[in-house]
Design a protein around this motif. Structure first.
Motif, short mmCIF file in Angstrom:
data_model
loop_
_atom_site.label_atom_id
_atom_site.label_comp_id
_atom_site.label_asym_id
_atom_site.label_seq_id
_atom_site.Cartn_x
_atom_site.Cartn_y
_atom_site.Cartn_z
N PHE A 20 -9.18 0.55 -3.18
CA PHE A 20 -8.35 1.59 -3.26
C PHE A 20 -7.42 1.11 -4.54
O PHE A 20 -6.52 0.20 -4.28
CB PHE A 20 -7.41 1.51 -2.06
CG PHE A 20 -6.43 2.70 -1.85
CD1 PHE A 20 -5.72 3.34 -2.94
CD2 PHE A 20 -6.14 3.63 -0.63
CE1 PHE A 20 -4.66 4.26 -2.93
CE2 PHE A 20 -5.74 4.62 -0.49
CZ PHE A 20 -4.70 5.10 -1.52
N LEU B 201 -12.66 9.19 -3.87
CA LEU B 201 -11.66 10.27 -3.74
C LEU B 201 -10.52 9.82 -4.74
O LEU B 201 -10.15 8.87 -5.00
CB LEU B 201 -11.02 10.15 -2.30
CG LEU B 201 -9.80 11.16 -2.11
CD1 LEU B 201 -10.37 12.61 -2.04
CD2 LEU B 201 -9.41 10.77 -0.76
N LEU C 184 -6.85 10.88 -6.25
CA LEU C 184 -5.65 11.39 -5.93
C LEU C 184 -4.55 11.45 -7.09
O LEU C 184 -4.28 10.20 -7.83
CB LEU C 184 -5.00 10.82 -4.89
CG LEU C 184 -5.78 10.50 -3.35
CD1 LEU C 184 -5.27 9.36 -2.48
CD2 LEU C 184 -5.93 11.69 -2.92
N VAL D 144 -3.36 8.86 4.59
CA VAL D 144 -4.32 8.34 3.57
C VAL D 144 -4.78 7.03 4.12
O VAL D 144 -6.18 6.80 3.76
CB VAL D 144 -3.73 8.79 2.51
CG1 VAL D 144 -4.61 7.80 1.37
CG2 VAL D 144 -3.33 10.23 1.87
N TRP E 249 -8.65 6.59 4.88
CA TRP E 249 -9.36 5.91 4.11
C TRP E 249 -10.16 4.54 4.89
O TRP E 249 -11.52 4.23 4.49
CB TRP E 249 -8.40 5.08 2.91
CG TRP E 249 -8.85 3.84 2.10
CD1 TRP E 249 -10.29 3.96 1.24
CD2 TRP E 249 -8.64 2.53 2.19
NE1 TRP E 249 -10.32 2.70 0.76
CE2 TRP E 249 -9.55 1.79 1.18
CE3 TRP E 249 -7.51 2.00 2.65
CZ2 TRP E 249 -9.23 0.47 1.05
CZ3 TRP E 249 -7.36 0.64 2.51
CH2 TRP E 249 -8.17 -0.24 1.78
N VAL F 267 -11.29 4.89 -3.48
CA VAL F 267 -10.11 5.74 -3.94
C VAL F 267 -9.27 5.10 -5.20
O VAL F 267 -9.08 4.03 -5.47
CB VAL F 267 -8.94 5.87 -2.58
CG1 VAL F 267 -7.81 6.61 -3.12
CG2 VAL F 267 -9.66 6.33 -1.69
N MET G 194 -5.71 6.53 -7.02
CA MET G 194 -4.62 7.33 -7.05
C MET G 194 -3.69 6.95 -8.03
O MET G 194 -3.27 5.87 -8.41
CB MET G 194 -4.08 7.05 -5.38
CG MET G 194 -2.73 8.18 -5.46
SD MET G 194 -2.01 7.75 -4.04
CE MET G 194 -0.68 6.62 -4.65
#
Length: 266
Positions: free
Chosen positions: A29, A160, A162, A181, A185, A192, A194
């Motif tokens: 992430f 993903l 963001l 989130v 996740w 991810v 973001m």
């Protein structure tokens, strides 16, 4: 999973990004912070495939990332990307319809039934079960963002993206979105990326934080040099001095105007 090899992005004589060299493992992430206009969203668009590097290579599983979005990559923007003429449930079911091959993407029979069940389960996960028959204009901002997140996660992309998804939300609602989130996740094990302007949000949500900034600058030619990743930090392994250095970099303390100060002291 993702590897950038000496990636540059230019628009004519304007250099936005330069010398991006990073690799990301599946399931990470990554949060991206930096001043406005430093290329964070541009890098996200290159991952999505709507922009391509001017130089260098951006790879996924060792192959050049396709220069158009596909099912492996989903995105949630700050502005709610939902369909106003569809109910909440129809909006989420549409995600499954769009993933189908064919000219129409319509769902019939067992396919429609399965998509409806998946959509209802996702709406329960994001706390929108009671609003499934409402239209987006009847929802609050936080609820519409939950709907956009439900759409993105139901598509089950490997990556993903963001793009400041909580920037327009009130602080209390943002905390709810953070918890949502993180739960999704962990449940879906996606990778991810973001973008955020909030360094605290970046450290709280991510397993890894990138700071985008220019290593060199020419005041007479602002577009001559682009931003690169000046910090690449695993979350939880940062000392206060480094945190303060990044915070000062993102929000520099304004230098007092000597004329103004002289007037104030007069």
């Amino acid at each position: 999973m993702i590897e950038a090899k000496n990636v540059w992005k230019k628009y004519g004589d304007q250099v936005v990004l330069e010398r991006i060299n990073v690799s990301v493992q599946e399931g990470e992430f990554v949060t991206l912070v930096g001043a406005s206009g430093c290329g964070k969203s541009t890098f996200l668009k290159m991952l999505l495939g709507t922009e391509t590097p001017s130089e260098g290579e951006l790879l996924m599983d060792g192959k050049q990332i396709r220069d158009e979005p596909d099912r492996d990559r989903g995105i949630v923007f700050q502005q709610y990307s939902v369909f106003p003429h569809m109910t909440v449930l129809e909006n989420v079911m549409a995600t499954k319809a769009f993933a189908r091959k064919g000219l129409t993407g319509y769902l019939f029979g067992e396919s429609r039934k399965a998509a409806r069940e998946e959509a209802l389960h996702m709406l329960e996960q994001v706390g929108l079960s009671q609003s499934r028959d409402k239209y987006p204009d009847a929802l609050s901002g936080g609820m519409r963002q939950r709907l956009a997140i439900a759409q993105a996660f139901l598509a089950k992309p490997r990556i993903l993206l963001l793009d400041e998804p909580f920037g327009a939300l009130d602080p209390g609602i943002r905390l709810d979105m953070h918890a949502l989130v993180l739960d999704l996740w962990k449940a879906y094990k996606m990778t991810v990326f973001m973008v955020t302007h909030d360094i605290k949000e970046g450290f709280y949500l991510g397993t890894r934080l990138w700071v985008f900034d220019k290593r060199r600058d020419d005041p007479h030619a602002p577009g001559r040099y682009g931003a690169s990743i000046t910090f690449d930090l695993p979350v939880g392994k940062i000392d206060h001095t480094t945190y303060q250095q990044i915070d000062d970099q993102l929000r520099p303390t304004p230098v007092p105007d000597p004329v103004f100060m002289e007037k104030q002291n007069a």
